[in-house]
Design an enzyme around this catalytic site. Structure first.
Site, short mmCIF file in Angstrom:
data_model
loop_
_atom_site.label_atom_id
_atom_site.label_comp_id
_atom_site.label_asym_id
_atom_site.label_seq_id
_atom_site.Cartn_x
_atom_site.Cartn_y
_atom_site.Cartn_z
CD1 TRP A 100 0.32 -0.83 3.23
CD2 TRP A 100 -0.39 1.28 3.41
NE1 TRP A 100 0.73 -0.35 4.46
CE2 TRP A 100 0.29 0.94 4.60
CE3 TRP A 100 -0.94 2.55 3.30
CZ2 TRP A 100 0.46 1.82 5.66
CZ3 TRP A 100 -0.77 3.44 4.37
CH2 TRP A 100 -0.08 3.07 5.53
CG ASP A 101 4.79 0.81 1.44
OD1 ASP A 101 3.84 0.26 2.00
OD2 ASP A 101 5.96 0.64 1.80
CD GLU B 63 3.12 -3.63 9.67
OE1 GLU B 63 2.61 -3.75 8.55
OE2 GLU B 63 4.35 -3.72 9.90
#
Length: 767
Positions: A358-359, A489
């Site tokens: 998703w970067d 995370e």
């Protein structure tokens, strides 16, 4: 303490002095690439010390079987490996009967590496005394051609210093390579054919399972004092995966011998016959010759820098940092091929696997959109559209129905291939970044056509996922999203991550708005899409129920949104009060201890404030920033850039500058103690954002560029360019004024510090 051996320089990355402890780190930092292939800065000659060998071809991967001690429904069957490709750079060198190896030389002195970012080449030089007493000076230059992107070239020069020397050059190509991170110690390449010629050689190999075919090639010529000796190899050694030529020459003391090696790859993604293609590529390279290829390289990089450069006056380390980041981004992806994407390590290492996170949508698209043209950004969006069916399939594996789409956390071809359950199953906020990128593309470019053509189908699939993923809580009388991992995370399986809930609501609302807009302005596309996805008004109303009644955890007492329901139950010891010996916690603590701690890996609630800045007041940003930053350890490469931007918004300029230095020099100074594994490529786009959106304050509102320029006290000035709707806007800021220059034939109005400023065609305005 961070590493500090890279010499400050405006345009180059420079290392001086040979240290075996730095070899792997430098192999990462001095990596080179051209968008189609890349390689770590491994030595061409034999090196018996510790090294991380790596050459990579864009788009080629291997589905390495997932290695876990248990299995759950929906778990990815494989982890995509960015494959170490066959080695073409190797040149064993024998001098007066002794093999050159910096790890065994009697002495090495005047060792120097330079990665010249302005011109796109890598050079290494040193003097050495061999065990046999021969003293030599070596100078090696290497580059991967931007224009002929299947070609790399090496010019390897040796000058004997104290006696004449018999030199045997032994260039080779080798398909018998392995990956450092293989789960099962498998080999991933099967050699199909080895072909030898007088001064050229070819090894054609194919990946197991995925059946990508690549022909690795080389052509060699030996030179003496600048003249081609036109000699043939005295020996050719070959087996079924490797071929090596041996060239003998004698050079006098103080004279210069050289071997020029052309090498590279032709792949089945681009050619029906990779062998014939390789032969043709060699002919094209030889027709130009080394000097012309090098000059072409300099011109190609000059063109790239003309648009993408950011200048900083008065701070060499800051200047070096931003150029290193921009250079690596352009080495990794140039936007030529919509089948490719930007991997988190680019061509600098194997870690993470997969080519797409998703970067890309959250960080990289803004950079490419502003420094290339809208087609490059549109290619990145199209990449996701082309994988929509796989996203629907991924969601189906987890039990979702009716065309709900869950884009993968990591992918090569649209399939999920991340092998950590808390990421694969739970880090679903990634779906929101895909949708946000569509919104961001239209906001910046003004090109709405992508949405009716392709984007709306993606938005519908994502909205369906969020509608089904939410649960109605009778206790709260609102919709909740349970069992997730947010951008932080360091928390897994939490309930009601604020960012996840917020972006879920936004995705549903944005999809519904675009359905309405397309129905009014593109009725034929609307009819086609609605029939294709079988979307009813009744379903739309069900979506809206979820969006309109989404729950968001909040502390009224603290005046902040809660990262998740249980965040305040933690032992809230701030990072400033954490013993420095415990950092980084991801290398010092057990995972259990990390999960129970309040420490935040990267912007989470603040990621929401970054994406949706206009949805919140500055006071809300201040409260949430001051609270959450105090618990953030910034152990993700994606963390400092968001904090730098928001610190600048809040006029916390010392903090903004500190975060900028951290993001720009994350790898150069090895903040996270892991650069030997490769550079953090995708976060480098965040460095660009730190200057353009942070210090420059660039936003697009109502189709108009807005700037709120600020400047760190450490700088005398800075400048950047933006390609805004096919006109180039250059912003130059110093300690007293801002200049806006327009390279375009249509006058525009921009907003600077809240005031409209008219800029004439090809004009310049000082504010």
């Amino acid at each position: 303490m961070n590493q500090d051996y890279i010499k400050p320089d405006n345009w180059s990355i420079i290392e001086e002095g040979f240290d075996v402890e730095r070899v792997k780190s430098s192999e990462s930092l001095f990596s080179i690439g051209n968008g189609a292939m890349g390689q770590r800065a491994n030595f061409e000659e034999t090196y018996s010390g510790e090294t991380f060998q790596g050459s990579y071809i864009a788009g080629i991967y291997y589905p390495d079987k997932t290695k876990v001690g248990w299995w759950k429904n929906g778990y990815p069957e494989y982890f995509a490996k960015v494959l170490n490709a066959p080695n073409w750079i190797g040149i064993d060198v024998e001098i007066n009967g002794e093999n050159l190896d910096l790890n065994t030389c009697a002495s090495v002195r005047n060792f120097r590496r330079e990665l010249n970012m302005k011109e796109g080449w890598y050079q290494r030089s040193f003097e050495a005394t061999l065990q046999n007493g021969t003293e030599i000076a070596v100078n090696v230059k290497r580059f991967l051609s931007i224009d002929l992107d299947e070609v790399g070239i090496i010019n390897y020069e040796i000058s004997p210093l104290n006696k004449d020397a018999k030199i045997v050059y032994k260039p080779y190509i080798d398909a018998g390579v392995t990956n450092e991170d293989a789960n099962w110690e498998e080999k991933f390449w099967e050699s199909l054919e080895v072909k030898k010629g007088s001064n050229e050689a070819f090894v054609t190999a194919q990946t197991f399972k995925t059946h990508f075919k690549a022909t690795t090639f080389m052509h060699n010529s030996v030179w003496a004092n600048g003249k081609n000796e036109n000699i043939s190899p005295v020996a050719i050694d070959a087996n079924n995966e490797r071929i090596q030529h041996s060239y003998e020459t004698v050079i006098g003391q103080g004279q210069t011998s050289a071997i020029q090696k052309i090498g590279g790859y032709t792949v089945s993604m681009n050619h029906a016959n990779t062998q014939v293609a390789a032969e043709n590529v060699i002919k094209s390279a030889l027709a130009k010759g080394y000097d012309v290829l090098l000059e072409d390289q300099k011109q190609a990089w000059a063109k790239i820098w003309e648009m993408s450069d950011i200048t900083i006056e008065g701070d060499v380390k800051a200047q070096q940092g931003i150029r290193f980041n921009i250079f690596q981004l352009n080495q990794t992806y140039l936007g030529k091929d919509s089948r490719l994407n930007i991997g988190p390590k680019g061509f600098t290492g194997e870690k993470y696997g997969g080519s797409t996170y998703w970067d890309t949508e959250a960080y990289c698209i803004p950079f490419y959109m502003a420094t290339k043209d809208q087609e490059v950004a549109r290619n990145l969006l199209t990449y996701r559209y082309n994988q929509l069916d796989k996203a629907i399939e991924n969601a189906g594996k987890l039990g979702f129905t009716n065309g709900a789409a869950l884009y993968p956390m990591v992918t090569m071809n649209g399939e999920e291939c991340h092998n950590e359950w808390e990421i694969t199953f739970e880090e679903i906020h990634r779906n929101g970044a895909i949708a946000f990128a569509i919104f961001n593309y239209y906001r910046f470019t003004g090109d709405y056509s992508y949405i009716p053509e392709k984007g709306l189908e993606v938005l519908i699939g994502i909205a369906r996922f969020w509608h089904q993923r939410a649960t109605f809580s009778t206790n709260k009388n609102q919709y909740v999203i349970l069992g997730v991992t947010g951008p932080n995370e360091y928390e897994n399986n939490v309930n009601n991550n604020f960012y996840t809930n917020y972006i879920a609501k936004w995705c549903i609302n944005y999809a519904a708005e675009q359905i309405q807009k397309v129905s009014l302005e593109y009725p034929s596309d609307h009819k086609r899409i609605i029939e294709k996805v079988n979307l009813s008004n009744a379903e739309l109303q069900e979506w809206k129920k979820v969006a309109d009644n989404m729950y968001f955890p909040k502390s009224e007492e603290l005046g902040v949104y809660l990262q998740q329901d249980g965040f305040l139950d933690k032992e809230l010891v701030r990072v400033a009060d954490l013993d420095r010996s415990q950092r980084p916690i991801n290398q010092k603590w057990s995972w259990d201890r990390i999960l129970r701690s309040p420490y935040i890996k990267q912007a989470d609630v603040l990621q929401c404030f970054y994406f949706f800045e206009d949805h919140f007041s500055k006071e809300q940003l201040k409260n949430n920033f001051e609270f959450y930053e105090s618990f953030t350890v910034h152990e993700s490469s994606l963390s400092p850039c968001v904090h730098s931007i928001q610190a600048a918004v809040l006029d916390k300029m010392d903090m903004a500058y500190t975060f900028y230095l951290r993001t720009s020099r994350l790898d150069l100074d090895d903040y996270n103690k892991e650069v030997e594994e490769g550079c953090h490529i995708t976060s480098m786009a965040g460095t660009w954002m730190s200057i353009v959106e942070g210090f420059g304050g660039m936003r697009v509102k109502n189709n108009t560029l807005h700037f709120a320029p600020k400047i760190p006290k450490e700088w005398q000035g800075y400048s950047f360019k933006i390609n805004f709707r096919n006109q180039i806007v250059k912003v130059t800021v110093n300690q007293t004024e801002t200049q806006i220059a327009l390279e375009g034939n249509t006058a525009i109005t921009v907003v600077v510090n809240g005031k409209e400023v008219a800029v004439a065609a090809n004009g310049l305005v000082t504010v």
